[in-house]
Design an enzyme around this catalytic site. Structure first.
Site, PDB file in Angstrom:
ATOM      1  CE  LYS A 116      51.568  51.313  35.424  1.00  0.00           C
ATOM      2  NZ  LYS A 116      50.477  52.050  35.482  1.00  0.00           N
ATOM      3  CG  HIS A 235      48.630  42.480  30.943  1.00  0.00           C
ATOM      4  ND1 HIS A 235      49.863  41.943  31.019  1.00  0.00           N
ATOM      5  CD2 HIS A 235      48.651  42.754  29.585  1.00  0.00           C
ATOM      6  CE1 HIS A 235      50.471  41.737  30.134  1.00  0.00           C
ATOM      7  NE2 HIS A 235      49.790  42.130  29.246  1.00  0.00           N
ATOM      8  NE  ARG A 292      43.523  52.462  42.182  1.00  0.00           N
ATOM      9  CZ  ARG A 292      43.744  51.292  41.942  1.00  0.00           C
ATOM     10  NH1 ARG A 292      43.242  50.331  42.917  1.00  0.00           N
ATOM     11  NH2 ARG A 292      43.837  50.562  40.801  1.00  0.00           N
TER      12      ARG A 292
END
Length: 679
Positions: A116, A235, A292
């Site tokens: 990230k 989340h 993906r």
């Protein structure tokens, strides 16, 4: 095109890939762990290879065994699905080195976007808007704490290599930082083998909007519009829809072009998703790119008339994209609900057990279906069947329910109806919660943000309501009829009135008193019911919930019952699981404990002296010592199950007399974790 592929995954996504491969005439090879020997994905593939024990680190994460299985079976390519090794660059390289095709992006693209922090640095160079935060390599806890203080609270900590909501913590105050960082890193190392984190400003009422991109090996790259994935718990996504409500054409184009630019910047090939966090005012910031196929890809398929798995296979085989950007129009609206084995009333704690009964609404499976140019109204993607186990080793998803409508209003109505037709017995599920969520004013009116569930807790977690008289009548009649069936065994004398469990008596009337209680898994609001039945020539009279009415059985077909209670006609099905009667009627599910009111874990633990494990798992932290004085709500023990952490807190002020397990110990469901003496 390939003749045979190996699917390096399990469950729903393995079944999903196999369905498209079968339609294209491609043979499939499944891999499975010892726990999955009898699973659905093994049954639907043409061949299957055992690759190890149940734990994923000994099976589905063993890339060398998977590659060996592919070569041994003559597979030409490997489809990784999502999760597991799908975003593992080393695995992709090993597949290519073995002379096989990896059905996914190049390893270089995965590396560029897999971190990230590195991805955000790349996007910063490409002038893509970023949320204020720290995305660097320095991981000293004091330094990270300093960065969080600089950013300003609330701050979001995220595992740099993460996904699926794991390894994420929202920190409201500086003094909570150290504990949250430690928990975040533990979960990150367990889930991804990498405890590196990044810190970002936590936006208030943001929306989560992602763009589906697709690129081929010929330089073509398109975006298949957006998905709104704002509705989340812990989340993790709960509901996803496409297109995003309120999206303007200009904003859609801007986000789509930014996503394509991001994909081109890393030489992307195949299916990918660029995720953005969006403010209510329409501004948006890059979050991450998932290299993906996404769990929620079916909603994109439904509105664009595409099969994204087919696109993956064609691109991996070297073919160009089947459609260009100008051909990718939006048709209607699609919504996906993730049906999980979990208990929403217990903080969405995963549930483990056997699917003793599973009945779903009429739907197509995996296919786009429907008439030309129009998708099927209801689709179900699932990797389990009735009788299968939901184990602690893997994700507890039961199914993905996807609906399509000509517009959002029709899609909402179809989703609510489909959820009301789901019947699951054997473990806790989120079906009733999903129905409340879909019908809630906030979701119905598209008042969306990632805190929707917390903001609407009063609506989504209402006080328990008493079971209606019709549900009690259905349960009572199901019990009486089952007793009659038992008495009507083959060796019974049909002329002997004493051998039948009917209401006939020589002198006086037959009176039955049945005792039921709500099985509310949340614990404290269970209600007891006294159901009185009086037998008459025409049937029964029922007295329950202050109602005294004539009760007749109109029709019975297995578990299905049609009854008349007074002037009210009712229909439902009743499934018995031990002493639990599961009554499905009028789109609701009532679980009634017969003659044995349920004792709820944790209800009296402060007085009883022992706190118990809410589910099987591993102890990852013990935060107190023998003899410690603690306050109500103070964290005592942390258990990891299904890669999520669950904190066991003190039920009241008191003293910890003895800690019964240590870090690393495995515990079973209901195991006492410590001896506790209330103050």
């Amino acid at each position: 095109m390939f003749n045979k592929i190996l699917i390096a995954n399990r469950g729903e996504i393995a079944c999903r890939v196999a369905a498209t491969a079968r339609r294209m005439g491609i043979r499939t090879v499944a891999v499975y762990s010892e726990a999955d020997a009898g699973s659905k994905h093994v049954a639907v593939c043409d061949e299957a290879v055992l690759i190890g024990p149940a734990p994923v680190k000994e099976s589905y994460l063993c890339g060398d065994r998977i590659i060996a299985a592919a070569k041994a079976t003559g597979a030409q390519a490997i489809h990784p699905g999502y999760g597991f090794l799908s975003e593992n660059a080393e695995f992709a390289e090993a597949v290519e080195a073995a002379g096989l095709v990896f059905i996914g992006p190049p390893a270089s693209s995965m590396r560029a976007m897999g971190s990230k922090s590195a991805a955000k640095q790349l996007m910063e160079g490409a002038n893509v808007p970023l949320v204020p935060g720290y995305h660097g390599d320095e991981q000293d806890s004091a330094f990270l704490h300093q960065q969080a203080d600089r950013i300003g609270y609330p701050v979001l900590l995220k595992a740099s290599a993460g996904g699926g909501g794991k390894g994420m913590r929202v920190i409201e105050r500086s003094e909570d930082f150290e504990a949250a960082l430690a928990s975040c890193k533990r979960e990150a190392i367990s889930s991804f083998g990498d405890d590196k984190v990044l810190a970002e400003k936590y936006l208030i009422r943001p929306r989560h909007i992602e763009i589906q991109v697709f690129a081929d090996k010929h330089g073509n790259c398109v975006y298949l519009h957006e998905r709104d994935c704002s509705v989340q718990r812990r989340h993790q996504k709960v509901l996803e829809e496409a297109p995003a409500p309120g999206m303007t054409g200009e904003r859609r184009r801007a986000m789509g072009e930014a996503a394509v630019a991001a994909a081109r910047a890393v030489g992307y090939v195949g299916a990918g998703t660029v995720e953005f966090i969006a403010n209510q005012d329409g501004s948006f910031y890059f979050m991450e790119m998932n290299t993906r196929l996404q769990v929620e890809h079916p909603v994109t398929e439904m509105i664009t008339g595409t099969d994204l798995v087919e696109w993956q296979l064609r691109v991996a085989a070297g073919q160009p994209l089947p459609k260009q950007q100008s051909e990718l129009a939006i048709n209607g609206h699609a919504i996906e609900a993730r049906v999980y084995a979990e208990n929403p009333e217990k903080g969405f704690l995963p549930s483990i057990g056997t699917l003793r009964h599973l009945s779903t609404p009429d739907a197509v499976e995996f296919e786009l279906g429907g008439s030309p140019g129009q998708p099927a109204a209801v689709r179900i993607d699932s990797g389990v069947r009735e009788g299968d186990q939901i184990s602690p080793f893997y994700d507890p998803m039961i199914a993905k329910l996807i609906v399509w409508g000509a517009d959002r209003t029709q899609a909402l109505a179809r989703m609510a109806q489909a959820l009301s037709e789901f019947q699951i017995v054997g473990l806790a599920t989120n079906v009733a919660f999903l129905k409340r969520l879909v019908e809630s004013p906030a979701f119905s009116n598209a008042d969306l943000d990632t805190g929707l569930i917390e903001r609407n807790a009063g609506v989504l977690f209402p006080p328990a309501q008493a079971a209606p008289a019709t549900a009690l009548a259905l349960a009572a009649l199901a019990l009486v009829e089952a007793e009659k069936d038992q008495s009507s065994r083959a060796d019974a004398n049909p002329a002997d009135p004493w051998g039948h469990a009917r209401g006939w008596r020589m002198n006086g009337a037959c009176q039955r008193q049945l005792s039921f209680a709500d099985d509310y898994a949340a614990g404290t609001d269970a209600k007891a019911y006294r159901v009185r039945l009086a037998y008459h020539d025409w049937g029964w009279n029922l007295d329950a919930n202050g109602v005294s009415e004539r009760l007749e059985l109109v029709k019975r077909d297995g578990a299905e019952l049609s009854i008349r209670l007074g002037a009210t006609a009712a229909h439902g099905s009743v499934w018995r699981d031990g002493d639990l009667f599961h009554v499905f009627t009028a789109g609701r599910h009532y679980t009634l404990a017969y003659n044995d009111p349920m004792a709820h874990a944790g209800e009296h633990e402060a007085g009883g002296g022992r706190l118990t494990a809410p589910m099987p798992g591993k102890v990852v932290a013990v935060m107190i010592a023998n003899g410690a004085e603690v306050k109500k709500g103070q964290p005592l023990v942390i258990i990891e199950a299904m890669k999520m952490e669950h904190t066991i807190a003190a039920p009241g002020d008191g003293v910890v007399e003895e800690v019964l397990y240590q870090v690393g110990d495995q515990v079973t469901d209901g195991a006492p974790l410590l001896a506790f003496k209330a103050a």
